[in-house]
Design an enzyme around this catalytic site. Sequence first.
Site, PDB file in Angstrom:
ATOM      1  N   LYS A  98      -5.426   2.694   2.535  1.00  0.00           N
ATOM      2  CA  LYS A  98      -6.552   2.307   1.521  1.00  0.00           C
ATOM      3  C   LYS A  98      -7.443   3.370   1.052  1.00  0.00           C
ATOM      4  CE  LYS A  98      -6.439  -2.367   3.056  1.00  0.00           C
ATOM      5  NZ  LYS A  98      -7.019  -3.236   4.149  1.00  0.00           N
TER       6      LYS A  98
ATOM      7  N   VAL B 141      -6.356  -3.016  -1.898  1.00  0.00           N
ATOM      8  CA  VAL B 141      -7.566  -2.842  -1.173  1.00  0.00           C
ATOM      9  C   VAL B 141      -8.642  -3.960  -1.688  1.00  0.00           C
ATOM     10  CG1 VAL B 141      -9.634  -1.134  -0.954  1.00  0.00           C
ATOM     11  CG2 VAL B 141      -7.258  -0.231  -1.713  1.00  0.00           C
TER      12      VAL B 141
ATOM     13  N   GLY C 224      -3.469 -14.696   9.026  1.00  0.00           N
ATOM     14  CA  GLY C 224      -2.778 -13.855   8.130  1.00  0.00           C
ATOM     15  C   GLY C 224      -3.470 -12.711   7.613  1.00  0.00           C
TER      16      GLY C 224
ATOM     17  N   LYS D 100       0.793  -1.345   0.011  1.00  0.00           N
ATOM     18  CA  LYS D 100       0.088  -0.002  -0.053  1.00  0.00           C
ATOM     19  C   LYS D 100       0.737   1.295   0.216  1.00  0.00           C
ATOM     20  CE  LYS D 100      -2.332  -2.419   3.464  1.00  0.00           C
ATOM     21  NZ  LYS D 100      -2.651  -3.594   3.164  1.00  0.00           N
TER      22      LYS D 100
ATOM     23  N   GLY E 274      -5.980 -12.069   3.665  1.00  0.00           N
ATOM     24  CA  GLY E 274      -5.648 -13.500   3.556  1.00  0.00           C
ATOM     25  C   GLY E 274      -4.706 -13.856   2.395  1.00  0.00           C
TER      26      GLY E 274
ATOM     27  N   GLU F 152      -1.373  -6.868   9.592  1.00  0.00           N
ATOM     28  CA  GLU F 152       0.020  -6.392   8.851  1.00  0.00           C
ATOM     29  C   GLU F 152       1.023  -7.061   9.739  1.00  0.00           C
ATOM     30  OE1 GLU F 152       0.092  -4.086   6.174  1.00  0.00           O
ATOM     31  OE2 GLU F 152      -1.790  -5.264   6.126  1.00  0.00           O
TER      32      GLU F 152
ATOM     33  N   GLU G 245      -4.427  -4.317  -7.611  1.00  0.00           N
ATOM     34  CA  GLU G 245      -5.666  -4.601  -6.945  1.00  0.00           C
ATOM     35  C   GLU G 245      -5.426  -5.255  -5.577  1.00  0.00           C
ATOM     36  OE1 GLU G 245      -8.655  -4.882  -9.101  1.00  0.00           O
ATOM     37  OE2 GLU G 245      -9.006  -4.820  -6.799  1.00  0.00           O
TER      38      GLU G 245
HETATM   39  N1  HSE Z   1      -4.107  -6.003   7.309  1.00  0.00           N
HETATM   40  C1  HSE Z   1      -4.941  -5.935   6.196  1.00  0.00           C
HETATM   41  C2  HSE Z   1      -6.549  -6.154   6.714  1.00  0.00           C
HETATM   42  C3  HSE Z   1      -4.458  -6.856   5.083  1.00  0.00           C
HETATM   43  O1  HSE Z   1      -6.553  -6.593   7.824  1.00  0.00           O
HETATM   44  O2  HSE Z   1      -7.214  -5.898   5.906  1.00  0.00           O
HETATM   45  C4  HSE Z   1      -5.128  -6.601   3.864  1.00  0.00           C
HETATM   46  O3  HSE Z   1      -4.940  -5.311   3.466  1.00  0.00           O
END
Ligand code: HSE
Length: 342
Positions: free
Chosen positions: A227, A155, A209, A128, A320, A212, A152
Amino acid sequence: MRLILIGFGTVGQGLVEIFQQKAEQLAASYGFVPQIVAVATGTRGILHDPDGLSLDVLLQAMQAGGLQHYPDQPRLRREFSSAEQLIRTVDADVVVEVSPTNLQHAQPALTHFQAALETGKHIVTANKGPIALAYPQLRTQAQQNGLQLRFEGTVMAGTPVIATGMELLAGCQMLEARGIINGTTNYMLTSMEGGMSYEAALKQAQDLGYAEADPTADVGGWDAAGKVLILMAALFGKTVSLQELSVEGITAITADDIRAAQAAGERYKLIATVSASGGSVRPVRLPLADPLAQVMNATNAITFRTDLMGDITVIGAGAGRQQTGFALLADLLAIQRISVSK
Ligand code: HSE
């Protein structure tokens, strides 16, 4: 298509797993045959093999602790001073940039982007930082060099919101975008509503997963804010700084707050709003009848408000391993389509 992979954590490995699972289908249906010619990690080694690296062996090496476990090959090289040097010296078509996001200065990803654009390589990214902070300049530079810059995965993972907003709705005037664009916090709010503690919910989101590398970016609202910057640049052609956004995360929301909302027939959601005049991220108590109140777990949603089409809502995975891996695949296939049609 020869690829350099910069960053080989959850998302990069997710992409490689998809390549493994779908090799035949991708070749048969799209004529898409990816070859990974180089991989750079932050602390676990760099590899380059012009003959292509084995997907199985790459994943096994990472499981064993790092790329030093990848066995020597006739033309394999490991001695690079940096990912930037790797990008500048290796012959490839696309740089897949999935190193960790930094929303303050976007480094080291921004340096990787520059190296790619200066040496004639397309960029596909889920990172990002560079898109949030420098998209207009990067896009111009890419266009001037006849290169694609696709993002893509920045976001809502592979749920196609960037393609929808920028390509499929081109011709509509975009009035506003509003939605739930952080998977970690939506997962946590859902789990906390089921009685789980804040800490346990965060731990689960990390294990799955979604979070961040530094999850304070998620719970503090900064991942969603990043985002928002990306959506402002992509949908409205505007760059603003994080400081210009009004940002509040979920760190102050307690189990009592969630119960109080439930008792009133409402639900907390972390809502991002983006328009030409600015953006915000904040927890909002939504009535259950609001469609966004029904978006649960790591699922995300964005409603695009347009002139010709009214409201269009895209709902899907927001984070994910496989889902973000798919975003990269979708962008690579888009580059493949453009190259083939030229
Ligand atoms: N850490 C972000 C979330 C990952 O939880 O949305 C996806 O951008």
